[in-house]
Design a protein around this motif. Structure first.
Motif, PDB file in Angstrom:
ATOM      1  N   UNK A 217       0.854  -1.194   0.000  1.00 20.34           N
ATOM      2  CA  UNK A 217       0.000   0.000   0.000  1.00 20.34           C
ATOM      3  C   UNK A 217       0.887   1.239   0.000  1.00 20.34           C
ATOM      4  N   UNK A 218       0.454   2.241  -0.766  1.00 18.36           N
ATOM      5  CA  UNK A 218       1.241   3.466  -0.922  1.00 18.36           C
ATOM      6  C   UNK A 218       0.397   4.654  -0.485  1.00 18.36           C
ATOM      7  N   UNK A 219       0.934   5.467   0.415  1.00 13.89           N
ATOM      8  CA  UNK A 219       0.229   6.645   0.908  1.00 13.89           C
ATOM      9  C   UNK A 219       0.908   7.922   0.461  1.00 13.89           C
ATOM     10  N   UNK A 220       0.175   9.016   0.545  1.00 11.57           N
ATOM     11  CA  UNK A 220       0.683  10.325   0.157  1.00 11.57           C
ATOM     12  C   UNK A 220       0.156  11.371   1.135  1.00 11.57           C
ATOM     13  N   UNK A 221       1.065  12.173   1.687  1.00 15.24           N
ATOM     14  CA  UNK A 221       0.690  13.264   2.584  1.00 15.24           C
ATOM     15  C   UNK A 221       0.849  14.569   1.830  1.00 15.24           C
ATOM     16  N   UNK A 222      -0.232  15.356   1.778  1.00 16.01           N
ATOM     17  CA  UNK A 222      -0.222  16.628   1.057  1.00 16.01           C
ATOM     18  C   UNK A 222      -0.815  17.724   1.927  1.00 16.01           C
ATOM     19  N   UNK A 223      -0.429  18.931   1.616  1.00 16.81           N
ATOM     20  CA  UNK A 223      -0.990  20.094   2.299  1.00 16.81           C
ATOM     21  C   UNK A 223      -2.510  20.119   2.112  1.00 16.81           C
ATOM     22  N   UNK A 224      -3.237  20.412   3.184  1.00 19.61           N
ATOM     23  CA  UNK A 224      -4.688  20.528   3.105  1.00 19.61           C
ATOM     24  C   UNK A 224      -5.439  19.264   3.464  1.00 19.61           C
ATOM     25  N   UNK A 225      -4.734  18.147   3.655  1.00 17.71           N
ATOM     26  CA  UNK A 225      -5.414  16.898   4.030  1.00 17.71           C
ATOM     27  C   UNK A 225      -5.936  16.992   5.461  1.00 17.71           C
ATOM     28  N   UNK A 226      -7.085  16.346   5.718  1.00 21.67           N
ATOM     29  CA  UNK A 226      -7.612  16.320   7.078  1.00 21.67           C
ATOM     30  C   UNK A 226      -6.963  15.174   7.863  1.00 21.67           C
ATOM     31  N   UNK A 227      -7.282  15.102   9.146  1.00 26.83           N
ATOM     32  CA  UNK A 227      -6.633  14.132  10.029  1.00 26.83           C
ATOM     33  C   UNK A 227      -6.917  12.693   9.607  1.00 26.83           C
ATOM     34  N   UNK A 228      -8.141  12.415   9.174  1.00 28.41           N
ATOM     35  CA  UNK A 228      -8.493  11.045   8.776  1.00 28.41           C
ATOM     36  C   UNK A 228      -7.689  10.608   7.557  1.00 28.41           C
ATOM     37  N   UNK A 229      -7.537  11.518   6.588  1.00 20.50           N
ATOM     38  CA  UNK A 229      -6.755  11.189   5.386  1.00 20.50           C
ATOM     39  C   UNK A 229      -5.291  10.967   5.735  1.00 20.50           C
ATOM     40  N   UNK A 257      -5.208  16.532  21.870  1.00 20.54           N
ATOM     41  CA  UNK A 257      -5.909  16.425  23.136  1.00 20.54           C
ATOM     42  C   UNK A 257      -6.466  15.040  23.422  1.00 20.54           C
ATOM     43  N   UNK A 258      -6.621  14.218  22.392  1.00 19.41           N
ATOM     44  CA  UNK A 258      -7.082  12.840  22.593  1.00 19.41           C
ATOM     45  C   UNK A 258      -6.489  11.953  21.511  1.00 19.41           C
ATOM     46  N   UNK A 259      -6.537  10.666  21.736  1.00 16.93           N
ATOM     47  CA  UNK A 259      -5.861   9.725  20.831  1.00 16.93           C
ATOM     48  C   UNK A 259      -6.499   9.691  19.448  1.00 16.93           C
ATOM     49  N   UNK A 260      -7.776  10.111  19.345  1.00 14.48           N
ATOM     50  CA  UNK A 260      -8.430  10.124  18.034  1.00 14.48           C
ATOM     51  C   UNK A 260      -7.828  11.169  17.100  1.00 14.48           C
ATOM     52  N   UNK A 261      -7.126  12.153  17.658  1.00 18.13           N
ATOM     53  CA  UNK A 261      -6.531  13.214  16.840  1.00 18.13           C
ATOM     54  C   UNK A 261      -5.151  12.829  16.306  1.00 18.13           C
ATOM     55  N   UNK A 262      -4.593  11.723  16.773  1.00 17.62           N
ATOM     56  CA  UNK A 262      -3.269  11.306  16.327  1.00 17.62           C
ATOM     57  C   UNK A 262      -3.331  10.794  14.891  1.00 17.62           C
ATOM     58  N   UNK A 263      -2.317  11.119  14.095  1.00 16.03           N
ATOM     59  CA  UNK A 263      -2.318  10.678  12.697  1.00 16.03           C
ATOM     60  C   UNK A 263      -1.162   9.732  12.373  1.00 16.03           C
ATOM     61  N   UNK A 264      -0.085   9.784  13.148  1.00 10.75           N
ATOM     62  CA  UNK A 264       1.073   8.952  12.837  1.00 10.75           C
ATOM     63  C   UNK A 264       0.954   7.595  13.513  1.00 10.75           C
ATOM     64  N   UNK A 265       1.916   6.726  13.225  1.00  8.31           N
ATOM     65  CA  UNK A 265       1.887   5.350  13.748  1.00  8.31           C
ATOM     66  C   UNK A 265       2.433   5.304  15.173  1.00  8.31           C
ATOM     67  N   UNK A 266       1.656   5.704  16.138  1.00 12.32           N
ATOM     68  CA  UNK A 266       2.104   5.623  17.523  1.00 12.32           C
ATOM     69  C   UNK A 266       1.869   4.225  18.068  1.00 12.32           C
ATOM     70  N   UNK A 267       2.717   3.713  18.955  1.00 14.25           N
ATOM     71  CA  UNK A 267       3.794   4.417  19.676  1.00 14.25           C
ATOM     72  C   UNK A 267       5.128   4.482  18.922  1.00 14.25           C
ATOM     73  N   UNK A 268       5.227   3.925  17.719  1.00 11.87           N
ATOM     74  CA  UNK A 268       6.484   3.979  16.956  1.00 11.87           C
ATOM     75  C   UNK A 268       6.216   4.607  15.597  1.00 11.87           C
ATOM     76  N   UNK A 269       6.202   5.951  15.555  1.00  9.13           N
ATOM     77  CA  UNK A 269       5.868   6.611  14.288  1.00  9.13           C
ATOM     78  C   UNK A 269       6.985   6.566  13.257  1.00  9.13           C
ATOM     79  N   UNK A 270       8.214   6.306  13.715  1.00  4.86           N
ATOM     80  CA  UNK A 270       9.361   6.350  12.802  1.00  4.86           C
ATOM     81  C   UNK A 270      10.053   4.995  12.739  1.00  4.86           C
ATOM     82  N   UNK A 271      10.336   4.555  11.523  1.00  2.00           N
ATOM     83  CA  UNK A 271      11.015   3.276  11.318  1.00  2.00           C
ATOM     84  C   UNK A 271      12.197   3.445  10.363  1.00  2.00           C
ATOM     85  N   UNK A 272      11.926   3.809   9.126  1.00  2.00           N
ATOM     86  CA  UNK A 272      12.979   3.975   8.127  1.00  2.00           C
ATOM     87  C   UNK A 272      12.568   5.089   7.179  1.00  2.00           C
TER      88      UNK A 272
END
Length: 1055
Positions: A217-229, A257-272
């Motif tokens: 699966x391939x994702x893309x982060x762009x300016x203007x995207x909402x939290x769900x995207x 303010x709550x876990x629903x607002x998180x967008x990255x892969x927590x608790x390990x958002x960084x891998x490579x």
């Protein structure tokens, strides 16, 4: 807003022919018509083969230089590292015959096979060669591009966590697919980081097709995207993003303010991560912090006043300037005049501080120049990135400099804001356990990469030898002489028909040269940060490699662009389509000045469009007229441009026959999109043929000629400009011309008198250039000194930031633990806070070495009841220090103690809140921590002290649990309140701490006058500030929670 560069690195960029084939490296074959390149064999290592030397009585200087270079290559560490990688190349090539025989389904199934093998204990190294072979085959089937052996080496370098230095046109984007695929197999996520949104989108669609074909699966982060995207895209196996979006997502997640607002892969958002243009991101931009700001302060009115005062002050009389450090120092006369103008007795008065505003106004006056450091657009001062030449709309100078510039220009002042979160790119990318990068220029900064990131730089050999000619640097005594020589050389190359790229260091200089060429009626294009030019960036770069093309550019063309000799056929085909269709769809015109474009097009060779293409164009224009008539020509210019873009994308998804069927379908709507797509496909073929022919002619003439009009403070930036010529083995040449009046010579106090004297001895003409080994050696020495100076600055900034980095990691880890932990974890945090607050009170009032009668027991009781408020007043209000002392003496004489139901003799018993195994075990764990910690000195009364800590802690926690239980609220609501209070107080104090640390970093430099190390002072005071911040956070959290549950109706705002 400047548009970004379209896909100049299209398929031909990677269709690099092996040295032993005769295929044309610039030709592109559609995947549907490809036969497999079974004839390809491993790359011959000609780069490392020592050619036989023919004995001669008088060998030429060039021969000796070639021999010396070969010996240096052979003796370098890089040579042996690359040679070792060829073992992997051989292994990858051995898999190729087998992989070629697999069907598409079998090739895709390889991904699951690899994952199963990893699950059984194999490592990425065990499957690396086969995985690379699979990606190579997938790229051939989907893109028509096959990774060459040197690109396999580049992929291996990235996988090993190093920096791959690959020259322009060598296919870095394709190389990244190898390491990205291999590391994505672990399922922990891979980030491919580019420098802007356009490149991220291009690569996710282009290279992403290879990964999607293989089942990732391939994702893309762009300016203007909402939290769900964003959340959905970060959870993909491979995510394409730019460095700015990545950094701000990390900061926003740590303000959530709550876990629903998180967008990255927590608790390990960084891998490579694979960072494209890694030197730009980690070095050039590494020292600029990403900031998220909060509410504004009220000092905006002071900036215009300070700007007026700065106009009164005269350099040399009222203040002195240090160009190298960009610092300003007021003289006694300057201070007196400023104080008189501002009607103040002291510029540094704490109650009426003016010094900072006056100093910033002087810096804005002397160092921040319009059309050099910034441009004014739409009533705003927009920063020009000196390294890329691009406008950075989101970026602002800190510490009041930007406001001072706005005041100087008479613009609306955007008031100072409070920083609520910040991180530098260097600190951000250090969070990755494994980091790699790719660029065309990093070797000169290898020492810095090794020291800061432990990342070696590996020079990957070019697929074809580099035959570019770098001509000697020419130095001039005056700027006038330099610009006149640039004009003469441009004119000479133009008469020959060679394309020319002239690199300038600022908008101001690019327009100065443009004016000079206009005087001589030499047609050209200008590319700089001004909107009228930046809007045409894609078109200008597409034309830059054509015969007779002259492009004057700031550093916008120095990085990330691929100038193709003969022109970019895709962009030229798009231009033809737009010229034919857009004016029929809309009456709007772009806000772009087209005068230079008109003259430039007059001298460029005309593109011959075939009869079939003319027919398709005629049909497209007819269809556009019908659409325009039916919709009343109410389209915007942007909507018409978008239609062209969609049609081009459409042409990539369907075959020519399918497009014809769609265009000929009977429909109630006019099939404008398919008709334009058909025209584009047909015109593209004509453009490819024309560009191929014109490119051959340009190569015969000598290729692209690059002229640098000033040396940069880093050799790496100059090399980026040189790298525009000679891509993929093409011919080309470069020449740098400098003036002894250039800013760099003045900035670093370079002694130019010797050069002026040398010229005057030779001729009276100061415009005569000097060149040769002596001048090159002097200039190179100046650049190396400049590099050392800026390296020391970056090193100092990194060392200071490392202090904050440790603190930030602690706070953010704690925050994520609170935010993502379960309810029990949240409760334990609160209990730990309460015990820590009690411990601080006890430690501040006792001495375990002395008898309790010497302790400050009355103060201890007072502080304890202050923390508890009404909750503890009923129980401890009547207790005196004498009764507490008596109880402690009895405790000290006691033989045995029941630690489970412990209470001090003759004092209130804690509420029975520790019912149940979990709460009892929690109480016992706290006791074990108290006994084992080293927070208290060993002494005769250590045990008594620890028991006092336990009693007061247990009483506070039990009272809290009791009042929460009596409130009658559900557990879920209680935990929401607890979590909200924990996060709110932590964020509040962390924000104040950032402000204090920023002030401290400025203040400690003054201590160097007292022979004290500023860094050590910063570490000591920073640590003290941090400990105080954590202590205040715990205390306020405990007080807020106790107050809330004691009087919940009075504390609803906390919820």
């Amino acid at each position: 807003m400047a548009t970004t560069v379209p896909a100049f690195s299209y398929a031909p960029s990677f269709a690099i022919k092996p040295p032993h084939t005769d295929a044309n490296a610039s030709s592109f074959i559609p995947p549907s018509s490809l036969s497999h390149p079974s004839s390809f064999s491993p790359l011959r290592r000609r780069r490392f083969t020592r050619a036989p030397v023919v004995a001669a009585l008088a060998p030429s200087k060039g021969t000796l230089g070639s021999i010396r270079k070969s010996l240096n290559d052979f003796m370098s560490l890089n040579y042996w590292v690359v040679r070792d990688y060829y073992r992997l190349v051989s292994s990858v090539n051995s898999f190729e015959a087998h992989i070629q025989k697999l069907s598409d389904e079998q090739l895709t199934a390889k991904t699951e096979e690899f994952r199963r093998r990893l699950g059984r204990g194999e490592t990425l190294g065990d499957i690396q060669a086969e995985a690379f072979a699979v990606v190579r085959e997938a790229a051939w089937r989907k893109l028509g591009m096959r990774h060459f052996d040197v690109q396999i080496i580049g992929g291996a370098v990235l996988h090993d966590g190093s920096i791959a230095e690959m020259k322009t046109g060598e296919g870095k984007t394709l190389v990244s697919t190898l390491a990205a695929y291999l590391n994505a197999l672990t399922g922990e996520g891979v980030h491919v980081v580019t420098v802007n949104d356009y490149l991220a989108q291009r690569d996710s669609e282009w290279m992403g097709s290879v990964h999607r074909f293989l089942g990732l699966s391939v994702g893309l982060i762009q300016k203007g995207m909402n939290a769900a995207e964003r959340r959905s895209n970060y959870r993909c196996d491979i995510t394409y993003t730019n460095n700015s979006e990545l950094g701000f997502d990390y900061l926003r997640d740590n303000l959530a303010g709550n876990r629903e607002d998180l967008v990255m892969r927590w608790p390990k958002p960084f891998h490579f991560a694979i960072v494209d243009e890694v030197d730009s991101v980690l070095i050039d931009e590494g020292r600029n912090p990403l900031l998220i700001s909060g509410e504004a302060s009220k000092d905006a009115a002071r900036y215009p006043v300070a700007a007026k005062v700065a106009e009164l002050l005269v350099q040399g009389t009222h203040y002195n300037v240090e160009l190298k450090n960009e610092s300003v120092e007021l003289t006694e006369e300057g201070i007196a005049l400023a104080e008189m103008a501002l009607e103040t007795n002291d510029l540094w008065d704490e109650n009426d501080p003016w010094a900072r505003f006056v100093m910033n106004a002087l810096k804005a006056k002397e160092f921040y120049r319009r059309d050099v450091e910034y441009i004014v657009r739409d009533g705003k001062a927009l920063i020009i990135n000196e390294l890329t030449g691009r406008v950075e709309e989101k970026r602002r100078w800190s510490e009041g400099i930007h406001q001072a510039v706005e005041a100087k220009e008479g613009l609306k002042i955007q008031a100072d804001s409070v920083v609520v979160a910040q991180i530098t790119y260097q600190s951000l990318f250090k969070l990755y356990p494994k980091l790699s990068g790719m660029t065309g220029t990093a070797k000169t900064e290898e020492r810095e990469f090794l020291k800061m990131f432990q990342m070696p730089v590996i020079e990957v050999p070019t697929n074809l030898p580099n035959i570019r000619k770098d001509l000697p640097i020419q130095a001039f005594a005056t700027a006038r002489g330099k610009w006149e020589q640039v004009r003469r050389e441009v004119e000479y190359m133009f008469r020959q028909g060679r394309p020319i790229l002239v690199g300038t260091t600022s908008v101001e200089n690019s327009e100065l040269l443009a004016g000079l060429l206009w005087e001589w009626n030499i047609p050209h294009n200008v590319l700089n940060a001004r909107p009228k030019y930046a809007a045409r960036e894609a078109e200008i770069v597409a034309q830059a490699g054509r015969k007779h093309a002259i492009t004057i550019s700031t550093n916008m063309a120095g990085r990330g662009t691929d100038i193709i000799l003969g022109g970019n056929p895709k962009m030229l085909a798009r231009e033809i389509i737009e010229d034919s269709v857009i004016h029929l769809l809309t009456q709007q015109v772009p806000n772009v000045e087209l005068a230079s474009e008109t003259v430039s097009r007059q001298v460029l060779p005309k593109i011959k469009v075939g009869s079939s293409s003319m027919a398709f164009l005629a049909k497209a224009t007819l269809m556009a007229k019908y659409v325009s008539k039916s919709e009343g020509r109410n389209w915007t210019y942007q909507k018409a441009k978008s239609l062209i873009t969609e049609a081009i994308q459409f042409s990539l998804s369907y075959s020519f026959e399918e497009l014809e069927e769609l265009a000929n379908e009977d429909s109630e709507f006019y099939p404008l999109g398919p008709t334009v797509a058909l025209a584009y496909v047909s015109v593209l073929k004509d453009c490819e043929e024309h560009c191929l022919h014109e490119g051959s002619e340009v190569k015969r003439l000598g290729g692209l000629h690059v002229i640098g009009t000033s040396l940069h403070e880093s050799r790496r930036i100059d090399n980026q400009l040189r790298g525009r010529a000679g891509r993929q083995g093409d011919p080309g040449s470069t020449r740098f011309m400098v003036s002894l009046q250039d800013e760099m010579f003045q900035k670093f106090n370079f002694d130019t008198e010797w050069a002026v004297r040398l010229i005057s001895k030779i001729t009276n003409d100061e415009d005569m250039p000097i060149e040769g080994d002596a001048i090159v050696k002097q200039l190179l020495g100046l650049q190396i000194n400049a590099e050392k100076f800026f390296f020391s600055i970056r090193k100092s900034l990194v060392e200071f930031d490392e202090v904050l980095e440790v603190q930030r990691k602690h706070v953010y880890d704690l925050r994520q633990l609170i935010l993502t932990g379960d309810d029990e974890s949240c409760s334990q945090h609160i209990f730990q806070y309460m015990q820590a607050v009690v411990d601080e009170i006890v430690f501040g009032n006792i001495n375990p070495m002395k008898h309790p009668c010497t302790w400050s027991l009355s103060k201890l009781l007072k502080e304890y009841m202050t923390i508890g408020g009404k909750l503890l007043h009923e129980s401890f209000g009547g207790i005196t220090d004498d009764s507490l002392l008596t109880s402690l003496e009895q405790l000290n004489d006691a033989g045995s103690i029941d630690i489970v139901n412990f209470s001090l003799p003759n004092l209130p018993t804690p509420p029975n809140a520790f019912r149940g195994i979990r709460r009892k075990s929690s109480s016992l764990r706290r006791w074990l921590v108290i006994c084992s910690d080293d927070l208290i000195e060993n002494g005769k009364y250590r045990t008594t002290s620890n028991l006092l800590r336990k009693y007061l802690g247990d009483f506070l926690i039990a009272s809290y649990l009791n009042v929460v239980e009596e409130s009658g609220y559900e557990d879920k609501y209680v935990k929401e309140i607890e979590r909200a209070v924990l996060l709110k107080t932590l964020d509040c104090f962390w924000r104040d701490h950032l402000v204090n640390m920023n002030r401290l970093s400025s203040a400690v430099n003054i201590r160097s006058f007292g022979h004290r190390n500023p860094l050590e002072e910063y570490k000591i005071d920073g640590c003290r500030f941090f400990i105080s911040m954590l202590s205040a956070t715990r205390r306020l959290t405990v007080e807020a929670l106790l107050q809330h549950w004691s009087s919940p109706m009075e504390s609803l705002e906390l919820s």
